[in-house]
Design an enzyme around this catalytic site. Structure first.
Site, short mmCIF file in Angstrom:
data_model
loop_
_atom_site.label_atom_id
_atom_site.label_comp_id
_atom_site.label_asym_id
_atom_site.label_seq_id
_atom_site.Cartn_x
_atom_site.Cartn_y
_atom_site.Cartn_z
N ARG A 176 46.82 29.12 45.05
CA ARG A 176 46.83 29.38 46.49
C ARG A 176 47.20 28.13 47.31
O ARG A 176 46.68 27.92 48.40
CB ARG A 176 45.47 29.94 46.96
CG ARG A 176 45.05 31.20 46.24
CD ARG A 176 46.04 32.34 46.42
NE ARG A 176 45.69 33.51 45.64
CZ ARG A 176 46.21 33.82 44.45
NH1 ARG A 176 47.14 33.04 43.91
NH2 ARG A 176 45.84 34.91 43.79
N SER A 222 41.79 39.58 50.28
CA SER A 222 40.73 38.83 49.59
C SER A 222 40.27 37.66 50.46
O SER A 222 41.08 36.80 50.82
CB SER A 222 41.24 38.31 48.25
OG SER A 222 41.57 39.37 47.39
N GLU A 232 39.81 31.91 50.96
CA GLU A 232 41.25 32.07 50.71
C GLU A 232 41.95 32.41 52.03
O GLU A 232 43.05 31.97 52.28
CB GLU A 232 41.49 33.19 49.69
CG GLU A 232 42.95 33.45 49.39
CD GLU A 232 43.14 34.42 48.24
OE1 GLU A 232 43.94 35.36 48.38
OE2 GLU A 232 42.49 34.24 47.20
#
Length: 305
Positions: A174, A224, A294
């Site tokens: 990420r 998410s 995230e």
């Protein structure tokens, strides 16, 4: 900030410029205050010229993609919010696919399938843009953007258009150099593998079924919320903390998938922030694991918050 409206329109006659634009219209969570300027560019040149103008006039710039993994605070965003969603052309040359940063990565995966090219099946359920997918090295079901990316074309904050090879993008879980250096992605190049279209479609159908059966796609969400903690799954930790259905304001932890937070009743950015903090505190207290976000949270808090 309206003092720059005429200059921007003169500089960018082919772009769309909106003043004091509500950003909740552009995020999957349906949250966010107003942007001083919301600019949609239709060419690489206009993207470059926007960044140069903003730098010369000390105007802050925020890059906004598809708004799928993002929470914008109620106070909105000062300066220019820039999007490249109209840069969505897709071209196939052999087993190479060139995709504009504004194209949805879902559409690129379908484009690849329709040309019997395999490698992007994992992205068939990721709602973000190509630019956003590169920005965070998006991934799902065992695949990541770095697995198929060759290079990108981007603009630096100084307005220079550059090409960056995959090996120089520092792609990790990420993260990428795009985040680190505030680059604006214009185009991505993917190298795929020729394969039978039916088998590609079969994989995509299976992944789509998994996504639809497990994720709360019927309600606004930011996807998410947390990164996967080493040795754990964020959703399982949240579920085992008995937090599913827990609600602050108009936002609650999804009853369908604990890793998601859904906007059930006119929730705000501050509702999301408060719920995220609460979940982090409870999970840490119960399991000693500090969940890392995230989802990105940007913008200014409302004076009333």
């Amino acid at each position: 900030m309206k003092r720059y409206e005429n200059e921007l329109k003169s500089l960018l006659p082919n772009s769309t410029i909106k003043v004091d634009e509500p950003l909740k219209n552009y995020t999957y969570t349906h949250t966010g205050g107003n942007a001083d300027y919301y600019i949609t560019v239709y060419s690489h040149e206009d993207a470059k010229n926007t960044l140069i103008f903003c730098r010369e006039n000390n105007i802050p710039v925020t890059i906004l993609g598809n708004g799928s993994n993002l929470i914008i605070r109620n106070g909105g965003i000062r300066g220019v919010v820039l999007n490249t969603l109209e840069l969505k052309e897709m071209i196939r040359e052999g087993n190479i696919v060139y995709a504009g940063s504004g194209a949805r990565i879902i559409d690129v995966s379908r484009f690849a399938r329709d040309h019997s090219l395999s490698g992007l099946e994992f992205a068939c359920g990721i709602p973000g843009s190509v630019g956003g997918a590169v920005y965070m090295n998006a991934g799902a079901y065992g695949g990541e953007i770095k697995d198929v990316l060759v290079e990108i074309t981007a603009v630096t904050p100084e307005g220079e258009i550059i090409t960056i090879d995959r090996d120089d993008l520092q792609l990790g879980y990420r993260k990428s150099i795009v985040q680190k250096n505030d680059y604006l992605v214009l185009q991505a190049t993917f190298e795929l593998e020729e394969k039978n279209m039916a088998s590609i479609n079969s994989v995509m159908d299976e992944l789509t079924h998994l996504r639809e059966s497990k994720q709360p796609l019927d309600l606004p969400s930011c996807g998410s919320v947390f990164q996967r903690p080493p040795g754990h799954f964020a959703g399982k930790l949240i579920q085992d903390s008995n937090l599913q259905g827990y609600r602050i304001g108009g936002v609650e932890v999804s009853k369908k998938h604990a890793g998601f937070m859904v906007n059930v009743d006119h929730g705000t950015g501050s509702d999301y922030e408060a719920l995220i903090a609460h979940v982090q505190d409870v999970v840490f207290e119960k399991f000693g694991v500090k969940l890392q976000r995230e989802v990105r949270i940007i913008g200014e808090k409302d004076e009333e918050e």
